[in-house]
Every structure is written in C-alpha cells, then in structure tokens.
Design an enzyme around this catalytic site. Sequence first.
Site, PDB file in Angstrom:
ATOM      1  N   PHE A 137       0.856  -1.195   0.000  1.00 59.26           N
ATOM      2  CA  PHE A 137       0.000   0.000   0.000  1.00 59.26           C
ATOM      3  C   PHE A 137       0.884   1.234   0.000  1.00 59.26           C
ATOM      4  CE2 PHE A 137      -2.444   3.424   1.964  1.00 59.26           C
ATOM      5  CZ  PHE A 137      -3.573   3.402   1.170  1.00 59.26           C
ATOM      6  N   ASP A 222       9.154   2.549   1.396  1.00 58.09           N
ATOM      7  CA  ASP A 222       8.016   3.270   1.941  1.00 58.09           C
ATOM      8  C   ASP A 222       7.970   2.959   3.435  1.00 58.09           C
ATOM      9  OD1 ASP A 222       5.572   4.100   2.869  1.00 58.09           O
ATOM     10  OD2 ASP A 222       4.411   3.290   1.194  1.00 58.09           O
ATOM     11  N   LYS A 251       3.012   9.571   8.511  1.00 57.69           N
ATOM     12  CA  LYS A 251       2.216   9.157   9.668  1.00 57.69           C
ATOM     13  C   LYS A 251       2.656   9.779  11.011  1.00 57.69           C
ATOM     14  CE  LYS A 251      -0.592   5.339   8.233  1.00 57.69           C
ATOM     15  NZ  LYS A 251      -0.349   4.741   6.919  1.00 57.69           N
TER      16      LYS A 251
HETATM   17  C1  LIG Z   1      -0.721   5.075   5.498  1.00 56.17           C
HETATM   18  C2  LIG Z   1       0.239   4.688   4.432  1.00 56.17           C
HETATM   19  C3  LIG Z   1       0.351   5.427   3.239  1.00 56.17           C
HETATM   20  C4  LIG Z   1      -0.570   6.565   2.912  1.00 56.17           C
HETATM   21  O1  LIG Z   1      -0.432   7.626   3.787  1.00 56.17           O
HETATM   22  P1  LIG Z   1      -1.535   8.807   3.819  1.00 56.17           P
HETATM   23  O2  LIG Z   1      -1.012   9.736   4.864  1.00 56.17           O
HETATM   24  O3  LIG Z   1      -2.838   8.173   4.138  1.00 56.17           O
HETATM   25  O4  LIG Z   1      -1.549   9.439   2.488  1.00 56.17           O
HETATM   26  C5  LIG Z   1       1.327   5.049   2.339  1.00 56.17           C
HETATM   27  N1  LIG Z   1       2.147   4.020   2.582  1.00 56.17           N
HETATM   28  C6  LIG Z   1       2.071   3.294   3.714  1.00 56.17           C
HETATM   29  C7  LIG Z   1       3.020   2.165   3.942  1.00 56.17           C
HETATM   30  C8  LIG Z   1       1.111   3.600   4.665  1.00 56.17           C
HETATM   31  O5  LIG Z   1       1.015   2.860   5.781  1.00 56.17           O
END
Ligand SMILES: *Cc1c(COP(=O)(O)O)cnc(C)c1O
Length: 406
Positions: A137, A222, A251
């Site tokens: 994700f 990420d 986050k």
């Molecule tokens: C939460 C998350 C995102 C997206 O972040 P947003 O602040 O909701 O745009 C992207 N990558 C990972 C691994 C995440 O946990």
Amino acid sequence: MEKITRATYDEVMMPVYNPLPMVMQRGNGVYLYDTDGNEYLDLSAGIAVNCLGHNHPGIVKTISEQAATLMHVSNIFTNNKTLELALKLTKLTGFEKVFFVNSGTEANEAALKLARRYAYDVYGEQKDEIISFYHSFHGRTFFSVSVGGQDKYSHGFGPKPGAITHLPFNDIDTFSQEISEKTCAVILEPIQGEGGIIEVDPQFLAKVKELCEKYHALLIFDEVQTGMGRTGSLYAYQDLNIKPDILTTSKAIAGGIPCGAVLSTSEIAKHFSLGTHGSTFGGNAFACAVGCYVVDQLSKPEFLQHVKDAGAYLVKLLNELNDKYQIFTTIRGKGLLLGCVMNDKYKNMAGKLQACCGAHKLLVLTASANVLRLTPPLIISFEELDKAKVLFDKAFKDFVEHATQA
Ligand SMILES: *Cc1c(COP(=O)(O)O)cnc(C)c1O
C-alpha cells in the site's frame, strides 16, 4: 444545532469509510473518550500516527507556541523550523536531501516522480518501469494507488498510469526474472502494513538491493508506517542493514499533525531541479515545529528500547490469551507494529473481532480481512498493556462465543 451522532456521518459524509458506532470527542494519553463520555483504550493510535499518545503535553505546548509564532509562509520563503527538521532528519539517517509533504501518499507520489525523473535524465525515457509488490500500500493518488499492490483500490478510475509491474513479495526467483535495464525503481515496505503485517525476508531484500544496483534501478522504501520508531529503530531499514536510495516517511512524524518527507542523496535529489515538483503546504513551519519536537523524542535510544520492550511484552500477553482462546495462527510484526493472523475457524473475521474489541472499549485495527493489527501509541506503559489484556480477554471470550453464529 442538531445533535451529532454516528447517523450524522451517513447523512453528510461521502461513504468511503464505515466508522465504528461511537463518535470521538477527546483524547488523553492512550485513552479516547466519545461524546457519551465512554473511555476507550486506544491500540490504534490514529493508524500509527499518535506515537506520543493523545494530547501529549509537549506536543500541545509546541503547537500553541508555534501557532502564536508562525504557521505558514509558503515555499516562496523558507523558515527556520523547516530547516531545523531537515537537519535533524538528515543527521539521523545520513540521507543528504529532504522534500517535505503533508501525507504518506504525497511522499510516495514525490518519491516515484523523483525516481522516474532521475532515470529519464540519466538513462533516457525507455527506463520507466516501476516494480512493486502484491499486498503493498503506497497511498491514494492515482499514481501511488496504481503502484500499490491491491487492484481493488485502483480499479474503476479510468486508464491507469503505465509501466508499473506487480510481483509477489519475498519471491526471489520471480523478482530476479522480472527486473531489467528497463526498471527505474523498486518500491517496498519493510513490513507491509495495510496488506497484513508481512515482514520482508532479509534474503529477498539483499537480492533486491543487489539486482537494483546491477540494473541501475533506485530502491525506494516506503517507511510511512514502519518509520518513526514504530518497529523499535527510528526507521526499519536501520535494523535491516540495507539502505534504500529514497525513503518516504509520514504518519507519526509530527505526532498527529499532517507532515511527511522524502529523503534521498544529493546525487538523486538534484534531478528534482527548480520547478520540477512542489507543494503549497509541504514543509510549513507549524508541522515542522511539531515534527522537530516529535523526532527529538523518538530518536532517543531509551525511547526506542521502550518500543522494543513494550512490543515483546504485548506479544507475550497476546500469546497467553491465544493459548486460552485459540483465535490466531500466529502473532507477527516488530516493535509495536503487530499483526494477529486469524486461524481457519475464524478466517477473514478480523473485522468482526475488531468490532467486538470496540464494544469492550478497546480500539484496534485490521490489516486485510484476516489480520487484526495493533499499532498502540509508542509511549504505552506496561500497566496500560496489562489493562489492554483484561479488555482483550473479555472481547476474545465474547468473540469465540458468538463469532460463528449468524
Ligand atoms: C498510510 C500509508 C500510506 C498513505 O499515507 P496517507 O497519509 O494516508 O496518504 C502510504 N504508505 C504506507 C506504507 C502507509 O502505511
């Protein structure tokens, strides 16, 4: 004004979410309180965001002081707090350059654009393939969501951005066959968060790194969810001993204020030349001031040690309960990023278990339909974890008694 209830949500909100029945009003440490005054023990922390818990006095102080000093000037000017946070992040990681954004999605969008531009400038336009992995994700803009490995999120929005390949995670053979000189970047989460708390296999990761170097592809981590102390090191890569070329973080970075960043080397970052990318709010003084405070707390060795110890303790408590109730096949993850995998009897019932915990005043998350996910505030104490165990005990009892009935 009308009374605000959960029904108000269905009246006035676009229906992309289906929140639990309570309406939250107030927070304090690891506790949340709804509009009826009920107290909840929060093991979700705003999805791994509220790392210092709710309404942390240091964050509240920083916010009020910075709000009274300077909030936003745009990137036409720079400001002291943006530069302070950039210095902290580069010192702590060894990366040389920072680009600030407001969310994880934006961080990944920028990282992917940077990788494409780097390959375009250095090797030519044929080098455009991005490799990512199933169950990953990476956010919700159309590019980042298309790169993410869950088709259901990117389907139905018209033609998708091209040159994106999805491969099975932790599969060395397939990866070795697919990567080529056409590959410009490989993006992965050191622990797939939304996808089910799936850790990268160190051998797979070593191979990915080796082949990225061989084929001149940039490796992007990420760390939006795994970063900021969540796994017991400031960033997960620091414990894996493999450094990416580009790292994204968001986050928890400002403890609940929207903020994110892309980190990279000077060599790569110079391809984000004047005017190639930008943001109105990214790197605003307000978010960065809070980021400075939070990063100072999270980067202390004793803080990171606490995350490891609290994580190990929580796993122990969960295993004790699982011996009693037999709900999970395994409890996996690292630090305070944990996934409890539902066994065959309760397959894909993580949502039901989450609702059951909520009914017993314990807030937890899911990661896919089959995994209960726990991302407590990193400051959670052993006593608070003991309290969580008491609530889990009640919720699990209720769940096994009623789960398989209609
Ligand atoms: C939460 C998350 C995102 C997206 O972040 P947003 O602040 O909701 O745009 C992207 N990558 C990972 C691994 C995440 O946990």
